[in-house]
Scaffold this motif. Structure first.
Motif, PDB file in Angstrom:
ATOM      1  N   LEU A   8     -12.288  22.883  -4.925  1.00  0.00           N
ATOM      2  CA  LEU A   8     -12.655  21.548  -4.476  1.00  0.00           C
ATOM      3  C   LEU A   8     -11.543  20.550  -4.800  1.00  0.00           C
ATOM      4  O   LEU A   8     -11.238  19.674  -3.987  1.00  0.00           O
ATOM      5  N   ASP A   9     -10.903  20.708  -5.967  1.00  0.00           N
ATOM      6  CA  ASP A   9      -9.755  19.865  -6.299  1.00  0.00           C
ATOM      7  C   ASP A   9      -8.633  20.049  -5.283  1.00  0.00           C
ATOM      8  O   ASP A   9      -8.007  19.082  -4.859  1.00  0.00           O
ATOM      9  N   ILE A  10      -8.368  21.278  -4.878  1.00  0.00           N
ATOM     10  CA  ILE A  10      -7.304  21.555  -3.918  1.00  0.00           C
ATOM     11  C   ILE A  10      -7.644  20.955  -2.557  1.00  0.00           C
ATOM     12  O   ILE A  10      -6.781  20.383  -1.882  1.00  0.00           O
ATOM     13  N   ILE A  11      -8.895  21.057  -2.148  1.00  0.00           N
ATOM     14  CA  ILE A  11      -9.313  20.486  -0.859  1.00  0.00           C
ATOM     15  C   ILE A  11      -9.158  18.975  -0.872  1.00  0.00           C
ATOM     16  O   ILE A  11      -8.623  18.377   0.069  1.00  0.00           O
ATOM     17  N   ILE A  12      -9.607  18.325  -1.957  1.00  0.00           N
ATOM     18  CA  ILE A  12      -9.483  16.866  -2.058  1.00  0.00           C
ATOM     19  C   ILE A  12      -8.018  16.456  -2.096  1.00  0.00           C
ATOM     20  O   ILE A  12      -7.614  15.486  -1.442  1.00  0.00           O
ATOM     21  N   ALA A  13      -7.202  17.202  -2.858  1.00  0.00           N
ATOM     22  CA  ALA A  13      -5.765  16.893  -2.913  1.00  0.00           C
ATOM     23  C   ALA A  13      -5.129  17.058  -1.532  1.00  0.00           C
ATOM     24  O   ALA A  13      -4.268  16.256  -1.140  1.00  0.00           O
ATOM     25  N   GLY A  14      -5.554  18.052  -0.777  1.00  0.00           N
ATOM     26  CA  GLY A  14      -5.034  18.245   0.585  1.00  0.00           C
ATOM     27  C   GLY A  14      -5.419  17.117   1.514  1.00  0.00           C
ATOM     28  O   GLY A  14      -4.611  16.676   2.336  1.00  0.00           O
ATOM     29  N   ILE A  15      -6.642  16.654   1.384  1.00  0.00           N
ATOM     30  CA  ILE A  15      -7.084  15.518   2.202  1.00  0.00           C
ATOM     31  C   ILE A  15      -6.283  14.272   1.845  1.00  0.00           C
ATOM     32  O   ILE A  15      -5.868  13.516   2.735  1.00  0.00           O
ATOM     33  N   LEU A  16      -6.056  14.050   0.550  1.00  0.00           N
ATOM     34  CA  LEU A  16      -5.221  12.923   0.123  1.00  0.00           C
ATOM     35  C   LEU A  16      -3.813  13.036   0.701  1.00  0.00           C
ATOM     36  O   LEU A  16      -3.271  12.061   1.227  1.00  0.00           O
ATOM     37  N   ALA A  17      -3.218  14.220   0.583  1.00  0.00           N
ATOM     38  CA  ALA A  17      -1.853  14.424   1.081  1.00  0.00           C
ATOM     39  C   ALA A  17      -1.779  14.184   2.585  1.00  0.00           C
ATOM     40  O   ALA A  17      -0.877  13.496   3.071  1.00  0.00           O
ATOM     41  N   GLY A  18      -2.721  14.741   3.317  1.00  0.00           N
ATOM     42  CA  GLY A  18      -2.707  14.574   4.770  1.00  0.00           C
ATOM     43  C   GLY A  18      -2.926  13.140   5.202  1.00  0.00           C
ATOM     44  O   GLY A  18      -2.227  12.630   6.080  1.00  0.00           O
ATOM     45  N   GLY A  19      -3.897  12.492   4.584  1.00  0.00           N
ATOM     46  CA  GLY A  19      -4.179  11.098   4.937  1.00  0.00           C
ATOM     47  C   GLY A  19      -3.023  10.168   4.617  1.00  0.00           C
ATOM     48  O   GLY A  19      -2.651   9.312   5.427  1.00  0.00           O
TER      49      GLY A  19
END
Length: 70
Positions: A8-19
């Motif tokens: 879940l941390d990786i998914i949230i970090a990916g969303i942050l990076a993409g956004g």
């Protein structure tokens, strides 16, 4: 920390990076990916809100939120 919490941390970090890469790309395309990766890494490796007076409590609240989501 369980594997599910790490995912879940990786998914949230990916969303942050993409956004952030998308938003910064409109202004400075050459820095977009760098800014996104730096902010996502800061979230993933610390999960401490910047400038918070009690980061341990906030991390416990994040873990409790993850437990409710999972």
């Amino acid at each position: 920390m369980s594997v599910a919490h790490q995912l879940l941390d990786i998914i949230i970090a990916g969303i942050l990076a993409g956004g952030l890469a998308f938003a910064v790309g409109a202004v400075a395309p050459e820095l977009a990916v760098t800014v996104g990766v730096v902010i996502a890494s800061m979230y993933y490796f610390s999960r401490n809100p910047w400038g918070a007076s009690d980061p341990e409590r906030i991390n416990e609240e994040i873990d409790a939120l993850y437990d409710r989501m999972l």
